[in-house]
Design an enzyme around this catalytic site. Structure first.
Site, PDB file in Angstrom:
ATOM      1  N   ASP A 204      56.545 -63.625 -58.680  1.00  0.00           N
ATOM      2  CA  ASP A 204      56.137 -64.192 -57.391  1.00  0.00           C
ATOM      3  C   ASP A 204      54.672 -63.845 -57.176  1.00  0.00           C
ATOM      4  O   ASP A 204      54.042 -63.230 -58.056  1.00  0.00           O
ATOM      5  CB  ASP A 204      57.031 -63.660 -56.249  1.00  0.00           C
ATOM      6  N   HIS A 292      54.367 -69.989 -55.511  1.00  0.00           N
ATOM      7  CA  HIS A 292      54.669 -68.555 -55.676  1.00  0.00           C
ATOM      8  C   HIS A 292      54.145 -68.012 -57.010  1.00  0.00           C
ATOM      9  O   HIS A 292      54.788 -67.187 -57.649  1.00  0.00           O
ATOM     10  CB  HIS A 292      56.180 -68.321 -55.578  1.00  0.00           C
ATOM     11  N   GLU A 352      58.853 -73.837 -51.527  1.00  0.00           N
ATOM     12  CA  GLU A 352      57.668 -73.513 -50.729  1.00  0.00           C
ATOM     13  C   GLU A 352      56.349 -73.784 -51.480  1.00  0.00           C
ATOM     14  O   GLU A 352      55.577 -72.864 -51.745  1.00  0.00           O
ATOM     15  CB  GLU A 352      57.734 -72.045 -50.301  1.00  0.00           C
TER      16      GLU A 352
END
Ligand code: ACM
Length: 766
Positions: A204, A292, A352
């Site tokens: 991440d 990410h 995301e």
């Protein structure tokens, strides 16, 4: 994979015997198994394991690993391993038996009589799961090796199989890092409760945690970071809670800098995969992309469209799907990942993604024109679908978070549903033909704060969303809980966040029978001694009836029931945290305003959650009006407010009338504030208790007094407070903020010790 396979033998026996078997009162105590078996018939007497007991397997190879696992479970306390034989002898034995009639790979039967124990299954997984059941029937202290010359197993007949094929736990090892030793402990706990998937979130923005030989900087640089905002928040909480101290084992000093991090070598991870497989747990690796990816981008800036490595509006900037070099990188990384992880499933993340820079990139404009890609979600799909082809070509199935549905996804991908605020996403996925793992934030994000309803919410979660036919529902393969670790800096904290609520998920996914909840609550207490032996820092049970903000008119007498007989309730009233030597709370009389901190302690001195109750003196407030119209007014403020104090003071021209604390249908903004305003018309004088559950922020004022402060941006949490009122109309004000990502809002009350219930509609006036 399919849900609930009922094998014929099981069904027949259930039908024939269920009328004759009454669920004995002491069954929970004698067989405190979690997850509870699908069918259990208590027996008389017990089988006694001694050092002479044999383990019998069909031949030298079949169930060899499982015989080893059984010996591992027993030998610590027996002092040596039991001999393994392949001949059914007259001697007392635990027989691991092949049984083709058992229809599912994880199904097993377990028959314990005073003469012998038979675990029968078609596959090694079934035998292993039967052994985990046996383990839970043995004394807790076998886990640490307290010496026993004999071990007694209560007689029983069990026929068992899981309701769902995917029974998963996730662990984010990027935001904070966890040692291999801890991952083994985590796997052991999954196995003990018959969970079968461990999803490791390996990369991440905050850290790349797996060695990739072709790109050494991913771990040389990407595995290390300076302390970040989340670390600072942890450090603040560490003042009251040592579990929030950043783990010094993962701090290094390099080139004059203090760095946090760590990574797993490929060999370490291969060993871990083998360790998990021996316990029939698949490790599913997630390499989250195209978003990410900051840790990778910092090390290899060529991965972005414009070489920038900053944050976008909400998320970090993603890697660029419009350069062939990105695909080359991604495929090279996944080639090594597939070497390490034999799992059928590879998780690509896909959540995301801030796609803004893609829209500005000349390379993307050219690619979109050439491939006929109509928009940026479709460009993300182009990336995901190309990667899926790569996985499929290597015999693997791709998993993505549910955002991968947005630009279109092939039916062959597996979808992991997490966005509670997009309730139709799993339905859409199933209608598209995709298998779905249910992993919704509410209630399955175990990084979310606990309240007293946490385990119950998990236990009562229905993995099958509304709107699916029975046939379609078979594509829901199971569920998974997530443990994100931005605010989980230690192994003790991780234990606390996922245990014991994982056991509620384990039972839900195995038995799918909510009627067992009261029995589960009794059985979980019986599991605690084993968890103590295993040094699991599980969360202790809640104290009942604790109210955050209390009022008293003259005096109030406090008693708190012990959640377990062995515990002691202690308190402090000087602002300090109660300790194992603080005064014991029996009957405590409050006759002046004060703050009490109350906690339960185990005999070993472990402290449960600390409850803080503030006491204010109030007289019964007089009513302020004698007449009013029905309903509350609710003012709507679209916008992103970080807490209720940020809602504008002025009245909004978007105003509606509601008969309860519900969000009006007109509210469409992803983030908003609401101000509910009017009167509460109470039917008699007394001290009323209110319970406000909200995600995100909520504040309740009655008679212009602060009754409940549940402000701040957080997942669904209940807070409670009281108001002393005379009969009649009292000013009522409730401010609520939803910051995006789905809301919860619920107000209940109780009076004279009643159970919490909804506030009647005719109490709301304006
Ligand atoms: C997620 O929580 N972003 C999957």
């Amino acid at each position: 994979m399919r849900r609930i396979f009922r094998f014929i033998a099981l069904s027949v026996i259930l039908i024939v015997t269920s009328r004759f078997v009454t669920y004995a009162q002491n069954t929970d105590a004698r067989y405190p198994i979690i997850p509870y078996p699908q069918y259990l018939r208590p027996g008389n007497g017990a089988f006694v394991i001694t050092s002479k007991t044999l383990i019998i397997t069909p031949d030298a190879t079949t169930f060899k690993n499982e015989a080893g696992q059984l010996n591992q479970a027993l030998s610590k306390s027996m002092g040596s391993s039991l001999a393994i034989s392949h001949q059914v002898a007259a001697k007392a034995a635990v027989i691991l038996k092949y049984d083709a009639a058992i229809a599912t790979a994880e199904g097993y039967s377990l028959t314990i009589t005073p003469q012998q124990v038979i675990i029968a299954a078609k596959e090694p997984a079934g035998i292993f799961l039967g052994i985990e059941t046996i383990r839970q029937l043995l004394p807790a202290d076998i886990e640490t090796g307290t010496h026993h010359t004999s071990l007694s197993l209560p007689a029983v007949v069990i026929l068992d199989q899981p309701a769902y094929a995917w029974r998963g736990m996730h662990l984010d090892v990027s935001r904070h890092f966890f040692s291999i030793t801890y991952l083994k402990k985590y796997i052991d706990l999954l196995a003990l409760y018959k969970m079968n998937k461990l999803h490791l979130h390996l990369t991440d923005d905050q850290g790349w945690r797996i060695e990739i030989k072709k790109y050494p900087k991913l771990t040389e640089e990407g595995a290390w970071r300076t302390f970040n905002k989340q670390d600072s928040a942890c450090m603040k909480q560490a003042v009251d809670n040592p579990d929030m101290v950043i783990d010094p084992a993962h701090i290094i000093h390099r080139d004059g800098k203090t760095l946090y991090g760590g990574f797993y070598t490929q060999q370490e991870m291969k060993d871990l995969v083998a360790y998990a497989l021996a316990k029939h747990i698949d490790i599913i690796p997630e390499i989250d992309m195209p978003g990410h990816m900051m840790a990778a981008i910092n090390a290899y800036p060529f991965l972005t469209c414009n070489g920038e490595n900053s944050w976008g509006e909400l998320f970090t900037k993603p890697i660029c799907p419009c350069n062939e070099t990105t695909f080359e990188f991604a495929e090279n990384v996944f080639a090594e990942i597939m070497e390490i992880f034999p799992s059928k499933y590879i998780h690509i993340g896909g959540d995301e993604v801030d796609r803004t820079d893609w829209g500005k990139s000349e390379a993307c404009k050219a690619l979109m024109a050439k491939e006929g890609i109509k928009d940026l979600p479709a460009l993300q799909s182009y990336f995901i679908n190309r990667m899926e082809k790569y996985f499929n070509a290597h015999g693997r199935k791709m998993i993505g978070w549910d955002e991968v549905l947005e630009g279109g996804v092939t039916p062959t991908a597996m979808i992991m549903y997490w966005r509670s605020w997009v309730p139709n996403a799993p339905v859409k996925a199933v209608k598209n033909g995709n298998q779905v793992v249910m992993a919704p934030g509410s209630p399955l994000y175990f990084d979310g704060k606990y309240d007293k309803n946490s385990a119950s919410n998990v236990y009562h979660f229905n993995p099958i969303p509304k709107g699916l036919t029975k046939e379609e529902a078979k594509l829901i393969v199971g569920a998974q809980a997530q443990l994100w670790t931005e605010y989980v800096p230690t192994e003790q904290r991780a234990d606390y966040m996922f245990m014991p609520r994982m056991t509620a998920l384990a039972e839900l996914l195995w038995t799918n029978d909510v009627s067992k909840y009261d029995s589960y609550k009794k059985r979980i207490v019986k599991q605690f001694p084993r968890l103590d032996e295993l040094k699991v820092n599980y969360r202790l049970p809640d104290l009942d009836g604790m109210i955050d903000s209390k009022v008293f008119v003259k005096t109030d007498t406090i008693t708190v029931a012990k959640p377990m007989e062995s515990m002691t309730i202690r308190y402090s009233n000087d602002g300090s945290l109660p300790t194992a030597t603080s005064p014991v709370l029996n009957k405590y009389v409050v006759d002046k305003p004060q703050t009490l901190k109350i906690a339960a302690f185990t005999p070993a001195g472990r402290r449960g959650d600390v409850y803080t109750s503030t006491y204010k003196q109030q007289n019964y407030a007089a009513p302020v009006a004698s007449e009013a119209k029905n309903g509350l007014l609710v003012y709507y403020y679209p916008g992103d407010f970080k807490g209720t104090t940020k809602i504008p003071e002025a009245k909004s021209d978007k105003v509606y009338t509601v008969n309860g604390i519900t969000v009006p249908v007109e509210v469409k903004a992803p983030a908003f504030g609401l101000r509910y305003s009017g009167y509460l018309n109470v039917p008699q004088q007394g001290v009323y208790t209110f319970y406000l559950t909200c995600d995100d922020a909520g504040v309740l004022k009655i008679d212009n007094q602060l009754t409940i402060d549940n402000d701040g941006m957080h997942s669904a949490v209940e807070k409670s407070g009281q108001a002393a009122m005379q009969k009649g109309l009292h000013p009522f004000l409730l401010n609520f903020v939803e910051g995006g990502g789905g809301y919860t809002l619920k107000l209940q009350y109780s009076f004279n010790g009643s159970a919490p219930k909804d506030v009647p509609a005719d109490w709301f006036k304006n």
